[in-house]
Design an enzyme around this catalytic site. Structure first.
Site, short mmCIF file in Angstrom:
data_model
loop_
_atom_site.label_atom_id
_atom_site.label_comp_id
_atom_site.label_asym_id
_atom_site.label_seq_id
_atom_site.Cartn_x
_atom_site.Cartn_y
_atom_site.Cartn_z
N CYS A 29 31.17 -11.60 3.01
CA CYS A 29 32.06 -10.64 3.65
C CYS A 29 32.79 -11.26 4.84
CB CYS A 29 31.28 -9.43 4.17
SG CYS A 29 30.14 -8.73 2.99
N ASP A 30 32.09 -12.02 5.65
CA ASP A 30 32.61 -12.36 6.98
C ASP A 30 32.87 -13.85 7.22
OD1 ASP A 30 32.44 -9.67 7.55
OD2 ASP A 30 30.46 -9.81 8.47
N CYS B 47 26.34 -10.85 6.26
CA CYS B 47 26.91 -11.09 4.94
C CYS B 47 27.96 -12.20 5.00
CB CYS B 47 27.53 -9.78 4.42
SG CYS B 47 28.44 -9.95 2.89
C1 LIG Z 1 27.69 -5.39 8.44
C2 LIG Z 1 28.10 -5.37 6.99
C3 LIG Z 1 29.39 -5.76 6.65
C4 LIG Z 1 29.78 -5.75 5.32
N1 LIG Z 1 31.05 -6.13 5.02
C5 LIG Z 1 31.47 -6.07 3.73
C6 LIG Z 1 32.81 -6.45 3.38
O1 LIG Z 1 33.60 -6.86 4.24
N2 LIG Z 1 33.17 -6.34 2.08
C7 LIG Z 1 32.31 -5.91 1.11
O2 LIG Z 1 32.70 -5.81 -0.05
N3 LIG Z 1 31.04 -5.58 1.40
C8 LIG Z 1 30.60 -5.65 2.68
N4 LIG Z 1 29.31 -5.33 2.98
C9 LIG Z 1 28.40 -4.94 1.89
C10 LIG Z 1 28.65 -3.49 1.48
O3 LIG Z 1 28.68 -2.69 2.63
C11 LIG Z 1 27.58 -3.02 0.51
O4 LIG Z 1 27.53 -3.87 -0.60
C12 LIG Z 1 27.89 -1.59 0.03
O5 LIG Z 1 28.00 -0.73 1.13
C13 LIG Z 1 26.80 -1.08 -0.91
O6 LIG Z 1 27.12 0.23 -1.25
P1 LIG Z 1 26.04 1.28 -1.75
O7 LIG Z 1 26.80 2.54 -1.93
O8 LIG Z 1 25.30 0.73 -2.87
O9 LIG Z 1 24.99 1.41 -0.57
P2 LIG Z 1 25.10 1.69 1.00
O10 LIG Z 1 26.44 1.35 1.53
O11 LIG Z 1 23.91 1.00 1.55
O12 LIG Z 1 24.92 3.26 1.10
C14 LIG Z 1 23.69 3.87 0.84
C15 LIG Z 1 23.77 5.33 1.19
O13 LIG Z 1 22.56 5.96 0.78
C16 LIG Z 1 22.08 6.76 1.83
N5 LIG Z 1 20.63 6.98 1.68
C17 LIG Z 1 19.59 6.15 1.93
N6 LIG Z 1 18.42 6.77 1.71
C18 LIG Z 1 18.74 8.03 1.29
C19 LIG Z 1 17.98 9.16 0.91
N7 LIG Z 1 16.63 9.17 0.92
N8 LIG Z 1 18.64 10.28 0.53
C20 LIG Z 1 19.99 10.32 0.52
N9 LIG Z 1 20.77 9.29 0.87
C21 LIG Z 1 20.14 8.15 1.25
C22 LIG Z 1 22.49 6.03 3.08
O14 LIG Z 1 22.44 6.90 4.20
C23 LIG Z 1 23.91 5.63 2.68
O15 LIG Z 1 24.78 6.70 2.84
C24 LIG Z 1 28.87 -5.34 4.32
C25 LIG Z 1 27.58 -4.95 4.66
C26 LIG Z 1 27.18 -4.96 5.98
C27 LIG Z 1 25.80 -4.53 6.35
#
Ligand SMILES: Cc1cc2nc3c(=O)[nH]c(=O)nc-3n(C[C@H](O)[C@H](O)[C@H](O)COP(=O)(O)OP(=O)(O)OC[C@H]3O[C@@H](n4cnc5c(N)ncnc54)[C@H](O)[C@@H]3O)c2cc1C
Length: 306
Positions: free
Chosen positions: A136-137, A133
Site C-alpha cells: 500500500c505505502d 502494508c
Molecule cells: C493502515 C492501512 C493502510 C492500508 N492502505 C491500503 C491501500 O492504500 N490500498 C489498499 O488496497 N489496501 C490498503 N490497506 C488494506 C485494506 O485496508 C484491507 O485489505 C481491506 O480493508 C480489507 O477489507 P475487509 O472488508 O476484508 O476488512 P476490514 O477493512 O478489516 O473491515 C472489517 C470490518 O469488520 C468489522 N468487524 C470486525 N469484527 C466484527 C464483528 N464481530 N461484528 C461485526 N463487524 C465486525 C470491522 O469493524 C470492520 O468494519 C491498508 C490497511 C491498513 C491497516
C-alpha cells in the site's frame, strides 16, 4: 421478528461491496458495521491504488462513498459488533448490542487487524511514516531510509519489495536469526540494499509532529541505544483475523483465518465469507471488494436455489 434475506458482518471494502451487490439484487441487506465502521482504510490517508481515483483518495472518504452507494440501493446499517451468532438455527441468528437479527443468509466480512508494536509514537505517526502494508505505502518512501520490523516470511517479502523504493532498507530483528523460511531469509540477507540490525528492537518512533524522522533502537545484547534516521517505518509482525466469534462455528486455518469451501461458501449452508477475514495473501481493498462481490453473487444464487 423480521427474517432478513442477508445480514452482512463488517463494513470494510468486502462487506460494503457485498451490500451494494445484494442491495441491487433486491435482498435488502442489513450491515452490522462493527466497532470500526469502514474497516482498516479508516486508519489511512492516501489510497493511490484503488482503481477509479487517478488522483488518489483518502481512506475514510473512499469508505464513505462505498457506504453511500450501498445506501442508495436500500442497504441498512446497525452499529457495533455482532456479539454472538447461531448459524445452525433456521433462520440464522445474529446478536448485536441492539438486539437480535434473524436472517436466511450471512456474509462474514469481519476483516483483520494488523498487529502493532505498541511503541511510544507508533499511533501518533500511523499514516505519517508508520505503515503496516508495504504494497500500500512503499511508493510514498522513494529514496528515503526505510526500516522494517519483523522476522517472518512476510517481513522478508515486504523488505525485499521496499528495496524498489528506499535508499536503504534496514530490518530490525530482536533475535540473531530470522523465523522466515531459509530461502526468503537468505534473499533478504544477500540483498545489497538491505541492512540487518540483529538482536535489536525499536523502542520509540520519533517525529517532528507531522512526519517520522527517526527511530530509537536498542541492542538487546549490549543494551546500547541509538537513533536511526527513518522516513518510512514498516511494522511487519503479522495480522490478527477478527474471527473469535466464529471459533467452533466455521472452519479456520492454524492462524484463525476462515476457510472457504466452494467459492465464498463455508461448511455452514447459507454462510459466505469475504475479504481479509479469509485472505491473508493479498490483503488489498480491491481484492476485498472483489471478494465481497463474489460472496454476494454466491449468496444470491444460494437463495435462488432454495
Ligand atoms: C493502515 C492501512 C493502510 C492500508 N492502505 C491500503 C491501500 O492504500 N490500498 C489498499 O488496497 N489496501 C490498503 N490497506 C488494506 C485494506 O485496508 C484491507 O485489505 C481491506 O480493508 C480489507 O477489507 P475487509 O472488508 O476484508 O476488512 P476490514 O477493512 O478489516 O473491515 C472489517 C470490518 O469488520 C468489522 N468487524 C470486525 N469484527 C466484527 C464483528 N464481530 N461484528 C461485526 N463487524 C465486525 C470491522 O469493524 C470492520 O468494519 C491498508 C490497511 C491498513 C491497516
Amino acid at each position: 421478528m423480521d427474517v432478513h434475506e442477508v445480514v452482512i458482518l463488517g463494513s470494510g471494502p468486502a462487506g460494503l461491496t457485498a451490500a451494494i451487490y445484494t442491495a441491487r439484487a433486491g435482498l435488502k441487506p442489513v450491515v452490522v458495521e462493527g466497532l470500526k465502521a469502514g474497516g482498516q482504510l479508516m486508519d489511512t490517508t492516501d489510497v493511490e491504488n484503488y482503481p477509479g481515483f487517478p488522483d488518489g483518495v483518502q481512506g475514510p472518504e473512499l469508505m464513505e462513498l462505498f457506504k453511500k452507494q450501498a445506501e442508495r440501493f436500500g442497504a441498512t446499517f446497525v452499529s457495533g459488533d455482532a456479539t454472538k451468532v447461531d448459524f445452525a438455527s433456521s433462520p440464522m441468528r445474529v446478536w448485536t448490542e441492539d438486539g437480535e437479527l434473524q436472517s436466511k443468509t450471512v456474509i462474514v466480512s469481519s476483516g483483520a487487524s494488523p498487529l502493532e508494536l505498541g511503541l511510544p509514537g507508533e499511533k501518533e505517526y500511523a499514516g505519517k511514516g508508520v505503515s503496516y502494508c508495504a504494497t500500500c505505502d512503499g511508493f510514498f518512501f522513494r529514496d528515503q531510509e526505510i526500516v522494517v520490523v519483523g522476522g517472518g516470511d512476510t517481513a522478508m517479502e515486504e523488505a525485499l519489495f521496499l528495496t524498489r523504493f528506499g535508499s536503504r532498507v534496514t530490518i530490525v530483528h530482536r533475535r540473531d536469526q530470522f523465523r522466515a523460511s531459509k530461502i526468503m531469509a537468505q534473499r533478504a540477507i544477500d540483498h545489497e540494499k538491505i541492512e540487518i540490525l540483529w538482536d535489536s528492537v525499536v523502542e520509540q518512533v520519533i517525529g517532528d509532529g507531522t512526519r517520522v524522522q527517526s527511530l530509537r533502537v536498542k541492542n538487546v545484547k549490549t543494551g546500547d541505544t541509538f537513533e536511526r534516521p527513518c522516513g518510512g517505518f514498516f511494522v511487519a509482525i503479522g495480522h490478527r483475523p477478527n474471527t473469535e466469534l466464529f471459533r467452533d462455528v466455521l472452519d479456520m486455518d492454524d492462524q484463525a483465518y476462515l476457510v472457504a469451501g466452494h467459492g465464498a461458501a463455508t461448511k455452514m449452508p447459507g454462510v459466505f465469507i469475504a475479504g481479509d477475514v479469509h485472505d491473508h495473501t493479498y490483503r488489498q481493498a480491491v481484492t476485498a471488494a472483489g471478494a465481497g462481490c463474489r460472496a454476494a453473487i454466491d449468496c444470491e444464487r444460494w437463495l435462488e436455489a432454495q
